[in-house]
Write a protein that holds these residues in place. Structure first.
Motif, PDB file in Angstrom:
ATOM      1  N   GLN A   1      48.520 -10.898 -11.304  1.00  0.00           N
ATOM      2  CA  GLN A   1      49.810 -10.410 -11.769  1.00  0.00           C
ATOM      3  C   GLN A   1      50.018  -8.977 -11.298  1.00  0.00           C
ATOM      4  N   ASP A   2      51.225  -8.685 -10.873  1.00  0.00           N
ATOM      5  CA  ASP A   2      51.540  -7.333 -10.428  1.00  0.00           C
ATOM      6  C   ASP A   2      52.095  -6.546 -11.608  1.00  0.00           C
ATOM      7  N   TYR A   3      51.180  -5.976 -12.390  1.00  0.00           N
ATOM      8  CA  TYR A   3      51.617  -5.097 -13.478  1.00  0.00           C
ATOM      9  C   TYR A   3      52.273  -3.830 -12.928  1.00  0.00           C
ATOM     10  N   TRP A   4      51.864  -3.458 -11.714  1.00  0.00           N
ATOM     11  CA  TRP A   4      52.249  -2.146 -11.182  1.00  0.00           C
ATOM     12  C   TRP A   4      53.427  -2.271 -10.230  1.00  0.00           C
ATOM     13  N   ARG A   5      54.538  -2.739 -10.735  1.00  0.00           N
ATOM     14  CA  ARG A   5      55.712  -2.929  -9.891  1.00  0.00           C
ATOM     15  C   ARG A   5      56.419  -1.593  -9.704  1.00  0.00           C
ATOM     16  N   LEU A   6      55.818  -0.774  -8.859  1.00  0.00           N
ATOM     17  CA  LEU A   6      56.397   0.518  -8.513  1.00  0.00           C
ATOM     18  C   LEU A   6      55.935   0.880  -7.110  1.00  0.00           C
ATOM     19  N   SER A   7      56.480   1.935  -6.556  1.00  0.00           N
ATOM     20  CA  SER A   7      56.150   2.323  -5.190  1.00  0.00           C
ATOM     21  C   SER A   7      54.711   2.811  -5.111  1.00  0.00           C
ATOM     22  N   ASP A   8      54.117   2.750  -3.921  1.00  0.00           N
ATOM     23  CA  ASP A   8      52.761   3.261  -3.743  1.00  0.00           C
ATOM     24  C   ASP A   8      52.683   4.742  -4.107  1.00  0.00           C
ATOM     25  N   ALA A   9      53.755   5.477  -3.834  1.00  0.00           N
ATOM     26  CA  ALA A   9      53.761   6.909  -4.147  1.00  0.00           C
ATOM     27  C   ALA A   9      53.637   7.160  -5.646  1.00  0.00           C
ATOM     28  N   ALA A  10      54.082   6.201  -6.469  1.00  0.00           N
ATOM     29  CA  ALA A  10      54.003   6.353  -7.920  1.00  0.00           C
ATOM     30  C   ALA A  10      52.666   5.896  -8.490  1.00  0.00           C
ATOM     31  N   LEU A  11      51.781   5.376  -7.643  1.00  0.00           N
ATOM     32  CA  LEU A  11      50.465   4.949  -8.129  1.00  0.00           C
ATOM     33  C   LEU A  11      49.621   6.142  -8.576  1.00  0.00           C
ATOM     34  N   LYS A  12      49.762   7.264  -7.877  1.00  0.00           N
ATOM     35  CA  LYS A  12      48.985   8.447  -8.266  1.00  0.00           C
ATOM     36  C   LYS A  12      49.321   8.906  -9.683  1.00  0.00           C
ATOM     37  N   PRO A  13      50.596   9.154 -10.011  1.00  0.00           N
ATOM     38  CA  PRO A  13      50.874   9.527 -11.395  1.00  0.00           C
ATOM     39  C   PRO A  13      50.588   8.411 -12.395  1.00  0.00           C
TER      40      PRO A  13
ATOM     41  N   SER B   1      36.043   8.363   5.711  1.00  0.00           N
ATOM     42  CA  SER B   1      36.302   9.800   5.720  1.00  0.00           C
ATOM     43  C   SER B   1      36.935  10.290   4.423  1.00  0.00           C
ATOM     44  N   ALA B   2      37.440   9.371   3.586  1.00  0.00           N
ATOM     45  CA  ALA B   2      38.092   9.757   2.329  1.00  0.00           C
ATOM     46  C   ALA B   2      37.120   9.792   1.155  1.00  0.00           C
ATOM     47  N   ILE B   3      35.912   9.277   1.339  1.00  0.00           N
ATOM     48  CA  ILE B   3      34.962   9.180   0.232  1.00  0.00           C
ATOM     49  C   ILE B   3      34.372  10.550  -0.061  1.00  0.00           C
TER      50      ILE B   3
ATOM     51  N   LEU C   1      36.312   7.382  -8.960  1.00  0.00           N
ATOM     52  CA  LEU C   1      36.328   7.557  -7.502  1.00  0.00           C
ATOM     53  C   LEU C   1      37.743   7.416  -6.954  1.00  0.00           C
ATOM     54  N   ALA C   2      38.490   6.446  -7.467  1.00  0.00           N
ATOM     55  CA  ALA C   2      39.866   6.271  -7.002  1.00  0.00           C
ATOM     56  C   ALA C   2      40.692   7.524  -7.274  1.00  0.00           C
ATOM     57  N   ALA C   3      40.492   8.117  -8.455  1.00  0.00           N
ATOM     58  CA  ALA C   3      41.233   9.341  -8.786  1.00  0.00           C
ATOM     59  C   ALA C   3      40.840  10.484  -7.863  1.00  0.00           C
ATOM     60  N   GLU C   4      39.566  10.540  -7.494  1.00  0.00           N
ATOM     61  CA  GLU C   4      39.099  11.606  -6.606  1.00  0.00           C
ATOM     62  C   GLU C   4      39.681  11.424  -5.206  1.00  0.00           C
ATOM     63  N   VAL C   5      39.696  10.207  -4.708  1.00  0.00           N
ATOM     64  CA  VAL C   5      40.284   9.946  -3.390  1.00  0.00           C
ATOM     65  C   VAL C   5      41.769  10.295  -3.397  1.00  0.00           C
ATOM     66  N   ALA C   6      42.443   9.970  -4.504  1.00  0.00           N
ATOM     67  CA  ALA C   6      43.884  10.213  -4.594  1.00  0.00           C
ATOM     68  C   ALA C   6      44.235  11.700  -4.602  1.00  0.00           C
ATOM     69  N   ARG C   7      43.259  12.568  -4.843  1.00  0.00           N
ATOM     70  CA  ARG C   7      43.520  14.007  -4.815  1.00  0.00           C
ATOM     71  C   ARG C   7      43.864  14.485  -3.406  1.00  0.00           C
TER      72      ARG C   7
ATOM     73  N   GLU D   1      45.141  18.690 -15.013  1.00  0.00           N
ATOM     74  CA  GLU D   1      45.728  19.127 -13.761  1.00  0.00           C
ATOM     75  C   GLU D   1      47.256  19.136 -13.835  1.00  0.00           C
ATOM     76  N   VAL D   2      47.812  18.236 -14.650  1.00  0.00           N
ATOM     77  CA  VAL D   2      49.255  18.220 -14.849  1.00  0.00           C
ATOM     78  C   VAL D   2      49.694  19.434 -15.658  1.00  0.00           C
ATOM     79  N   GLY D   3      48.802  19.910 -16.518  1.00  0.00           N
ATOM     80  CA  GLY D   3      49.148  21.060 -17.349  1.00  0.00           C
ATOM     81  C   GLY D   3      49.213  20.735 -18.822  1.00  0.00           C
ATOM     82  N   LEU D   4      48.795  19.506 -19.204  1.00  0.00           N
ATOM     83  CA  LEU D   4      48.785  19.129 -20.610  1.00  0.00           C
ATOM     84  C   LEU D   4      47.549  19.748 -21.257  1.00  0.00           C
ATOM     85  N   CYS D   5      47.745  20.630 -22.208  1.00  0.00           N
ATOM     86  CA  CYS D   5      46.612  21.307 -22.826  1.00  0.00           C
ATOM     87  C   CYS D   5      45.813  20.331 -23.685  1.00  0.00           C
TER      88      CYS D   5
END
Length: 368
Positions: A149-161, A178-180, A195-201, A244-248
């Motif tokens: 199931q595609d729970y993530w029906r949004l653009s690839d650019a929105a996957l990071k947030p 090279s991304a690892i 790891l996915a979050a680190e690559v997405a940085r 990193e977003v700024g949420l204390c």
């Protein structure tokens, strides 16, 4: 990445030339399913690959089931001491010869086009460091439980947030070498999310909206037997992203954050209307913090918030089994999601109908 390689013995070394893709398969007490997992890699339509089986000091002598495989692309390594899932994956990546590294657990099955489809994304989009896919859920006997199931029906650019709220990538993604990051997978549960979050940085990420792996649900699986620890460790990654977003830290709400991370595993009745509203208000606070930090493109974050909210509504209506949803309709009609459109029960009903058709189609294909 050789520094990630623990003491080991190579039981069998691949003799094929260095491939484009290395598939890392960690092994621990999966003797009954390992042969199917390895065969699913060696029988891929994309042939330029190697299968790296990493026996994580399993007491069951799992790799004996592979002794009759006559394929020069197979390497079998046994670690002298148990290194855990992260350590076994790191060992495989350290030994990998390919430009791209794909993950597969020893009890899962890659569908025939999986590797080729993920390679295609990395070839066409050089800025992408990680590409995931959807998964079918199967039981210990290989019977379908839930079709992809595609729970993530949004653009690839929105996957990071979206990773602020939940992990859109199952542990069946493919990485550009090279991304690892140099440290590889961290030594904790929910290491795939970390790891996915680190690559997405530093890189773009992508998700193929088609099921390319059969993911086995087993009582011994980490998500079933260690869910509390997985949630705890996943929250470490989530808190870092929120900072990193700024949420204390004072604005972090562990209960609400955990509900978002594992929305599909919430018990019946967990998503009461007041709790849904609390979740939505908390997500709105993330948007406000991002308005100052500008960590993410506001439009992409808006997409992620809207989709996370919609997913929660779908699960709320599903697990509470509302016959017609009058309570939710009455209360939610005036409460609008981020893009201003009203939320209606019809979406949840449509979701269930589509899911039923997918299940029937999968069953028919496997029967034929």
């Amino acid at each position: 990445m050789r520094h990630l390689l623990p003491v080991h013995t190579v039981l069998r070394q691949a003799t094929s030339p260095p491939p484009r893709v290395s598939v890392v398969i960690p092994v621990y007490k999966v003797r009954a399913t390992l042969r199917e997992a390895v065969d699913s890699v060696l029988l891929q339509r994309w042939r330029d690959l190697e299968a790296l089986v990493i026996d994580d000091a399993s007491p069951d002598d799992d790799t004996q089931v592979l002794s009759d495989i006559d394929d020069p692309r197979l390497t079998i390594v046994r670690l002298h001491r148990n290194a855990g899932l992260s350590g076994a994956r790191n060992a495989g990546m350290a030994l990998a010869r390919g430009e791209y590294i794909a993950l597969l657990d020893g009890d899962d099955v890659s569908l025939p086009t999986r590797i080729g489809r993920q390679v295609m994304v990395l070839e066409r989009r050089p800025k992408v460091g990680l590409v995931g896919c959807l998964t079918n859920r199967i039981d210990t006997e290989g019977r379908l439980l839930v079709p992809g199931q595609d729970y993530w029906r949004l653009s690839d650019a929105a996957l990071k947030p979206m990773m602020l709220f939940a992990n859109p990538f199952s542990a069946v993604y493919m990485l550009r070498r090279s991304a690892i990051p140099p440290e590889g997978f961290p030594p904790r549960y929910a290491e795939d999310y970390a790891l996915a979050a680190e690559v997405a940085r530093t890189h773009e990420v992508a998700l193929l909206r088609e099921p390319l792996v059969n993911y086995r649900i087993s009582p011994r699986g980490i998500m079933q037997s260690r869910l509390e620890m997985v949630t705890r460790d996943a929250s470490v990654t989530q808190c870092r992203l929120l900072a990193e977003v700024g949420l204390c830290e004072q604005e972090h709400d562990p209960e609400l954050m955990g509900a978002l991370l594992h929305f599909a595993r919430q018990p019946a009745g967990a998503f009461s209307f007041p709790r849904l509203l609390a979740l939505k208000r908390w997500m709105d606070s993330v948007e406000r913090a991002n308005g100052t930090s500008r960590r993410y493109d506001p439009e992409h974050l808006r997409q992620a918030v809207a989709r996370a909210w919609e997913i929660l509504l779908l699960h709320a209506t599903k697990i509470e089994r509302l016959p017609a949803g009058p309570r939710y309709l009455g209360q939610l009609w005036s409460y609008r999601i981020a893009d201003g459109r009203p939320v209606v029960r019809a979406k949840a009903l449509a979701h269930g109908v589509i899911n039923g058709f997918r299940r029937e189609a999968f069953v028919n294909v496997t029967r034929n």
